[in-house]
Design an enzyme around this catalytic site. Structure first.
Site, PDB file in Angstrom:
ATOM      1  N   HIS A  93      81.338  35.345  66.683  1.00 52.67           N
ATOM      2  CA  HIS A  93      80.305  35.717  66.145  1.00 52.67           C
ATOM      3  C   HIS A  93      79.049  36.187  66.980  1.00 52.67           C
ATOM      4  O   HIS A  93      78.799  35.574  68.182  1.00 52.67           O
ATOM      5  CB  HIS A  93      79.656  34.727  65.162  1.00 52.67           C
ATOM      6  CG  HIS A  93      79.025  34.950  64.086  1.00 52.67           C
ATOM      7  ND1 HIS A  93      77.416  35.458  64.286  1.00 52.67           N
ATOM      8  CD2 HIS A  93      79.011  35.406  62.704  1.00 52.67           C
ATOM      9  CE1 HIS A  93      76.751  35.906  63.399  1.00 52.67           C
ATOM     10  NE2 HIS A  93      77.675  35.842  62.447  1.00 52.67           N
ATOM     11  N   GLU A 141      80.356  43.694  62.806  1.00 54.40           N
ATOM     12  CA  GLU A 141      78.723  43.438  62.317  1.00 54.40           C
ATOM     13  C   GLU A 141      77.600  43.824  63.443  1.00 54.40           C
ATOM     14  O   GLU A 141      77.530  43.158  64.473  1.00 54.40           O
ATOM     15  CB  GLU A 141      78.615  41.963  62.282  1.00 54.40           C
ATOM     16  CG  GLU A 141      79.514  41.048  61.297  1.00 54.40           C
ATOM     17  CD  GLU A 141      78.793  39.832  60.910  1.00 54.40           C
ATOM     18  OE1 GLU A 141      78.990  39.349  59.812  1.00 54.40           O
ATOM     19  OE2 GLU A 141      78.479  39.011  62.002  1.00 54.40           O
TER      20      GLU A 141
END
Ligand code: G3P
Length: 222
Positions: A93, A141
């Site tokens: 992430h 993302e």
């Protein structure tokens, strides 16, 4: 299952910690029951067991460390998550970046244990590199949109279409998710129309007054 999926990254918001972690998981479970759209929770490590015990939704870790059992104080050990019934894990992430070699070894170990892997990327080139590792999902993302409420599907559609294009070229079986700023039915619909097979999201649901209604709205247009 060809339905688009929703992964809710709980991060470390107070609204998704402790007792609220469980109530959010129950919202995910009932949204799944009502819509048939798979809903996955990714809570903090300490909240995993109670969610596994009290709901039937899949639960992913937010991060696993590239370590062997032994002296690694403060780390997240894959074997420990397995012993507690985890279904999968996020990796890399943007708030917890990893080295490519460590992502590779964890994706391989996770596969051996039948765990799903959702490896995050920040742009098309990184998505392409990650696809070569054959995770279950690549979730693209753009970091600058995370937590802003500005949906990637509107602000940077080309990062989704570009990721889908490159990833599918390398391995058709790797599914592409997108995230950052996604919160409404319109946002998710746009993401799916651009080729994403689901969304990875956080604040739009976690910070909503009524997370269950926000989840139902999210999937209302697909
Ligand atoms: O992992 C999901 C995330 O980074 C996106 O966050 O708050 O923009 O939905 P958010």
């Amino acid at each position: 299952n060809d339905k688009p999926i929703v992964i809710l990254n709980y991060k470390t918001y107070l609204e998704s910690s402790g007792d609220k972690a469980l109530s959010l998981a129950k919202d995910l479970e009932s949204a799944y029951d009502e819509t048939g759209i798979p809903m996955i929770a990714s809570p903090q490590a300490i909240d995993i067991t109670k969610i596994k015990d009290e709901t039937s939704i899949p639960v992913y870790a937010q991060h696993i460390d590239p370590i062997k059992p032994g002296g690694n104080t403060g780390s997240n050990l894959l074997e420990s998550f397995l012993a507690n019934g985890i279904d999968g894990t996020l990796l890399n992430h943007s708030e917890k970046r990893m080295k490519l070699a460590d992502i590779e070894s964890l994706v391989t170990k996770a596969k051996e244990s039948n765990l799903k892997t959702c490896v995050c990327s920040n742009n098309v080139a990184t998505s392409e590199a990650i696809a070569t590792l054959s995770p279950t999902y690549v979730a693209v993302e753009p970091p600058e949109l995370i937590g802003t409420g500005i949906p990637v599907s509107k602000a940077e559609p080309e990062i989704i279409t570009g990721t889908v294009d490159k990833v599918k070229n390398i391995n058709k079986n790797v599914k592409v998710l997108c995230g950052a700023g996604i919160s409404t039915g319109e946002d998710m619909k746009a993401a799916i129309e651009l080729g994403a097979e689901g969304v990875l999201l956080a604040s739009g649901i976690i910070k909503a007054k009524n997370p269950k209604e926000a989840l139902l709205d999210l999937v209302s247009k697909i």
